[in-house]
Design a protein around this motif. Structure first.
Motif, PDB file in Angstrom:
ATOM      1  N   MET A 122       7.759  67.762  73.330  1.00 21.69           N
ATOM      2  CA  MET A 122       7.209  67.334  74.622  1.00 21.69           C
ATOM      3  C   MET A 122       6.552  68.538  75.294  1.00 21.69           C
ATOM      4  SD  MET A 122       8.249  64.083  75.329  1.00 21.69           S
ATOM      5  CE  MET A 122       8.649  63.903  77.054  1.00 21.69           C
ATOM      6  N   GLU A 145       6.994  59.246  83.543  1.00 26.88           N
ATOM      7  CA  GLU A 145       6.610  60.448  84.304  1.00 26.88           C
ATOM      8  C   GLU A 145       5.436  60.145  85.243  1.00 26.88           C
ATOM      9  OE1 GLU A 145       5.177  64.016  81.938  1.00 26.88           O
ATOM     10  OE2 GLU A 145       3.327  63.218  82.835  1.00 26.88           O
ATOM     11  N   ALA A 150      13.759  50.719  77.630  1.00 24.97           N
ATOM     12  CA  ALA A 150      13.133  51.616  78.611  1.00 24.97           C
ATOM     13  C   ALA A 150      13.219  50.987  80.006  1.00 24.97           C
ATOM     14  CB  ALA A 150      11.665  51.839  78.234  1.00 24.97           C
ATOM     15  N   GLU A 159       8.200  57.661  71.611  1.00 22.35           N
ATOM     16  CA  GLU A 159       9.077  58.141  72.688  1.00 22.35           C
ATOM     17  C   GLU A 159       8.277  58.928  73.721  1.00 22.35           C
ATOM     18  OE1 GLU A 159      13.235  58.635  70.120  1.00 22.35           O
ATOM     19  OE2 GLU A 159      11.742  60.240  70.100  1.00 22.35           O
ATOM     20  N   GLN A 191       0.437  63.387  74.516  1.00 17.44           N
ATOM     21  CA  GLN A 191       0.954  63.420  75.877  1.00 17.44           C
ATOM     22  C   GLN A 191      -0.134  63.803  76.882  1.00 17.44           C
ATOM     23  OE1 GLN A 191       4.512  65.799  76.337  1.00 17.44           O
ATOM     24  NE2 GLN A 191       5.172  64.520  78.044  1.00 17.44           N
ATOM     25  N   ASN A 207      11.961  63.420  86.627  1.00 19.67           N
ATOM     26  CA  ASN A 207      11.366  64.267  85.605  1.00 19.67           C
ATOM     27  C   ASN A 207      10.782  65.550  86.169  1.00 19.67           C
ATOM     28  OD1 ASN A 207      11.217  62.552  82.922  1.00 19.67           O
ATOM     29  ND2 ASN A 207      10.874  61.191  84.657  1.00 19.67           N
ATOM     30  N   LYS A 245      10.168  64.795  70.048  1.00 20.37           N
ATOM     31  CA  LYS A 245      10.274  63.331  70.093  1.00 20.37           C
ATOM     32  C   LYS A 245       9.190  62.687  69.241  1.00 20.37           C
ATOM     33  CE  LYS A 245      12.737  62.627  74.319  1.00 20.37           C
ATOM     34  NZ  LYS A 245      12.959  61.779  75.442  1.00 20.37           N
ATOM     35  N   LYS A 287      10.769  51.338  71.234  1.00 19.90           N
ATOM     36  CA  LYS A 287      11.197  52.280  72.282  1.00 19.90           C
ATOM     37  C   LYS A 287      11.159  51.636  73.671  1.00 19.90           C
ATOM     38  CE  LYS A 287      11.845  55.310  69.221  1.00 19.90           C
ATOM     39  NZ  LYS A 287      13.213  55.316  68.662  1.00 19.90           N
ATOM     40  N   ALA A 319       8.082  58.145  77.688  1.00 20.78           N
ATOM     41  CA  ALA A 319       8.464  59.189  78.644  1.00 20.78           C
ATOM     42  C   ALA A 319       7.300  59.542  79.561  1.00 20.78           C
ATOM     43  CB  ALA A 319       8.939  60.426  77.883  1.00 20.78           C
ATOM     44  N   THR A 320       6.099  59.585  79.003  1.00 17.57           N
ATOM     45  CA  THR A 320       4.943  59.980  79.814  1.00 17.57           C
ATOM     46  C   THR A 320       4.569  58.865  80.792  1.00 17.57           C
ATOM     47  OG1 THR A 320       4.209  61.231  77.895  1.00 17.57           O
ATOM     48  CG2 THR A 320       2.663  61.054  79.711  1.00 17.57           C
TER      49      THR A 320
END
Ligand SMILES: Cc1ncc(C[n+]2csc(CCOP(=O)(O)OP(=O)(O)O)c2C)c(N)n1
Ligand SMILES: [Mg+2]
Lengths: 580, 166
Positions: A189, A34, A58, A26, A156, A11, A22, A54, A30-31
């Motif tokens: 994002m 990350e 993953a 999501e 986020q 990432n 997103k 989600k 993703a975070t």
């Protein structure tokens, strides 16, 4: 305080316009990725389903405990063994409430944890909605920080801040409460930037003048003692501690949470101090002229009667948390900052000093008052079991415990030599911590033997997690020091309540049969002659394995400084002498 | 010793509960607590009056600083600040006593903010001592009702941490 985050390699930072739109769920996944999360613990429920959807595909190893408390202790054990942030996820209301003991445990021992709890819809908050609980309200005093996200645009950044806060300064649990509508709301994002929080600037480098002053005091001292707590382990500063103690020639004593920070097989180790500490550590503390506290907080279990604690000493206190300094004892030379940095700097300033008289005195105490138990007894003494576990594993195992006598014997009779290899609930003293924390530790360190040395009553509290260990093929070992009592309670009743053993024993199942029913291996040991072979068999097992040691029932933990007494007023030393 | 602790905090829900909860959990006694907006809409100012020895007050300060949503904490002794409370008082003021009440109001630089047939509502913003003295002076006439804010304070200009340098 600005600090770059460490994006994982998949990432790299992106320009804002290129970033996709997103859903909240999501964005959470993703975070987490990350932030380097590859393992997490959690349990589903109504308002967390968008997120679980989600998580379906993953790339995160997801462990479902049998109870959210267990999941929280697993994340805690994972964090303590690995040094990474542990992550736990639950639904709202009952799921979040079940985390309370686990979060408080992590808070008291400064363990970096991020707890994500789902919440009812934003427009229902405050309406006593189904499965609504005021999670941030309930957890405010037991978290380092908590927050509720009421706008998906903040989501986020809140998660990034949570990881940053949990893992820096004096580490601790951070909780983020996320209403279900935020999980489904959409937003772009955000690029990974620096985190800057106006109210949070952990001081990392110690003040140089203070470091110099501390070093000068050490160089002058004839009878110094180093008193080390869990902060040194959190700071990954064991190597620096060793170099420092050896160069300055200092005896080292540790708190329960500090065990493992200094190699106890070395001569200058005084082992643990405090209520059930060694006589030589407690005598040294009471007689020292300078106490150098590092990452420790002068807890009442350590100091005994505060007024007469280390009465002749000046105090140097090195800690990342300014609020710990001069909270209980008045500190002469405070040094606020990261132990790793400060120890490194201080090592340059200190000189070697022989201190022969002081070390001779300590050696004499060590000779006169070693930890003892009746090793010749034909019965299975709990201390004997722990010694045998040590002999069979040396410093190659991670040892986890429940809370009670077995915990103290494990602290005393296992020689801890390496950091992050002794995991125990010190501050809160949470029975039931052992098994789930061991599972978390084993998941973090799959190649290391992980042994939970547990009490019969402690094990009863969370033994359902054995099922989790079997399901995910996490081969933890459990050694139950089964005295058929809440032994520590019984000991206090024996000593302070005229042997009236009020409600301090419970009927346990045959643990070996329970283990087998869960799909683990169960072994029962009721003869001293079987102890060694059972341990060897346990260590050879590829499956989770429970060994039920039926030990001497009314053994006590000695020495003991009764509440309100000074550290040198230890009971039980005469018992030692009679065993010599 | 009386200390005035002035804390700049994030203007967010839950922060007041956090600060108040921390005081309760750590068994710190507070005399008063006043919260209000600042010139920055993102921040609020909490002014907390604590009585305790230096060690206690030092802990209060550090524990406050530890709260992530607390941005800045200053600890002042009472002589280093201008510290005022605001009081509204409903005092018995029948026509024949009204002039006496008004004389008192003028003497204390207070203000009559409402007047009824039997009562006057008086506002006074001043130091605690002044407020106490005013209360004592009004007592003989009969005080029906009284409300007070907690203390708000600002450092005097000639101090190292003074308002000018902030
Ligand atoms: C959750 C929780 N409840 C109660 C206690 C109080 N307590 C401390 S030790 C202990 C007894 C522990 O018994 P066991 O696990 O069998 O260990 P032993 O002392 O016998 O080795 C109790 C009840 C606690 N520490 N944690
Ligand atoms: Mg027991």
């Amino acid at each position: 305080m600005k600090k770059p985050l460490h994006p994982s390699q998949d990432n790299p930072p992106q320009s804002p316009s290129a970033l996709p739109i997103k859903t909240g769920a999501e964005i959470i996944v993703a975070t987490l990725i990350e932030q380097g999360v590859d393992t997490m613990f959690g349990y589903p429920g109504g308002v967390v389903l968008p997120l679980f959807d989600k998580l379906y595909d993953a790339p995160i190893n997801f462990i479902i405990p049998r109870h959210e408390q267990g999941g929280c202790h697993m994340a805690d054990g994972y964090a303590r063994a690995s040094g990474k942030v542990g992550v736990v996820l639950t639904t709202s209301g009952p799921g979040a409430c079940n985390l309370v003991t686990g979060i408080a445990t992590a808070m008291m021992d400064s363990v970096p944890l991020v707890a994500l709890t789902a919440q009812v819809r934003t427009d229902l908050i405050g309406n006593d909605a189904f499965q609504e609980a005021d999670t941030t309200g309930i957890t405010r005093p037991i978290t380092k920080h908590n927050m509720i996200v009421k706008d998906v645009k903040d989501l986020q950044q809140s998660i990034r801040e949570a990881f940053y806060i949990a893992s820096t300064g004096r580490q601790g649990p951070v909780l983020i409460d996320i209403p279900v509508d935020i999980e489904v709301a959409k937003c772009q994002m955000k690029p990974l930037g620096e985190i800057s929080l106006a109210g949070y600037r952990p001081q990392e480098k110690g003040h140089h003048r203070q470091i110099k002053m501390a070093a000068e005091a050490i160089n002058k001292s004839e009878k110094p003692v180093l008193y080390v707590g869990g902060g040194v382990i959190s700071a990954n500063a064991s190597d620096e501690l060793r170099a420092f103690a050896i160069k300055a020639n200092l005896p080292v004593t540790m708190t329960l949470l500090g065990l493992g920070s200094y190699d106890q097989t070395r001569a200058e180790s005084l082992d643990m101090l405090g209520m059930h500490g060694t006589a030589y550590a407690n005598y040294a503390v009471q007689e020292c002229d300078l106490m150098i506290a590092i990452g420790a907080r002068f807890d009442d279990r350590v100091t005994g009667k505060l007024k007469t604690f280390a009465p002749n000493a000046k105090f140097i206190h090195i800690d990342i948390d300014p609020a710990s300094i001069s909270k209980n004892v008045n500190v002469n030379i405070p040094v606020v900052g990261d132990a790793k940095y400060i120890l490194g700097e201080m090592t340059k300033e200190v000189q070697h000093k022989e201190r022969k008289a002081w070390f001779d005195k300590i050696a004499d105490w060590k000779k006169r008052f070693p930890l003892r138990y009746d090793a010749k007894s034909p019965n299975i003494k709990p201390q004997y079991v722990i010694e045998q576990i040590y002999q069979a594993t040396k410093d190659n195992a991670i040892i986890v415990t429940g809370v009670g006598q077995h915990q103290m014997w494990t602290a005393q009779f296992y020689k801890h030599t390496r950091p992050r290899h002794f995991i125990t609930s010190g501050g809160l003293g949470t029975m039931g911590f052992g098994l789930p924390a061991a599972i978390g530790a084993k998941i973090a360190k799959p190649d290391t033997t992980v042994i939970d040395i547990d009490g019969d009553s402690s094990f009863n509290m969370t033994m359902n997690e054995l099922c989790t260990a079997v399901q995910y093929e996490v081969p933890v070992k459990v050694c139950i020091i089964n005295n058929g009592y809440m032994g520590m309670v019984r000991q206090w009743q024996e000593l302070f309540y005229g042997k009236r053993y009020s409600k301090s024993s419970l009927k346990s199942p045959e643990f070996a049969a329970v283990a087998e029913a869960f799909g683990a291996v169960g072994i029962t040991v009721d003869k001293k002659s079987e102890v060694k072979t059972a341990i060897a068999k346990m260590l050879g097992e590829k499956m989770p394995c429970v060994v039920d040691f039926k030990v001497e029932r009314e053994e006590n933990v000695w020495p003991m400084v009764a509440t309100g007494k000074s550290l040198h007023e230890m009971d039980g030393l005469d018992i030692f002498e009679s065993m010599a | 010793m009386k200390h005035i602790i002035s804390a700049l905090v994030q203007n967010k829900p839950g922060v007041l509960a956090h600060v108040a909860g921390m005081f309760a959990a750590r068994a710190f006694n507070i005399d008063s607590l006043a919260v209000g907006r600042t010139d920055d809409p993102a921040l609020s100012r909490m002014t907390i009056v604590v009585v305790g020895d230096d060690k206690v007050v030092e802990q209060v300060r550090k524990q406050l600083e530890k709260i992530i949503d607390v941005v800045k904490v200053q600890d002042f002794s009472i002589k280093d600040v201008v510290a005022h409370d605001l009081m509204l008082m409903c005092v018995h003021a029948p026509p024949d006593k009204r002039h006496e009440i008004i004389a008192l109001v003028e003497m204390f630089k207070a203000k009559v903010v409402d007047i009824g047939q039997k009562f006057a509502m008086v506002e006074l913003a001043d130091t605690e001592e002044k407020l106490e003295a005013f209360i004592d002076a009004c007592k003989p006439y009969g005080i029906k009702n009284m409300v007070r804010t907690g203390t708000v304070a600002m450092a005097r200009f000639n101090l190292p941490n003074a308002a000018e340098s902030q």
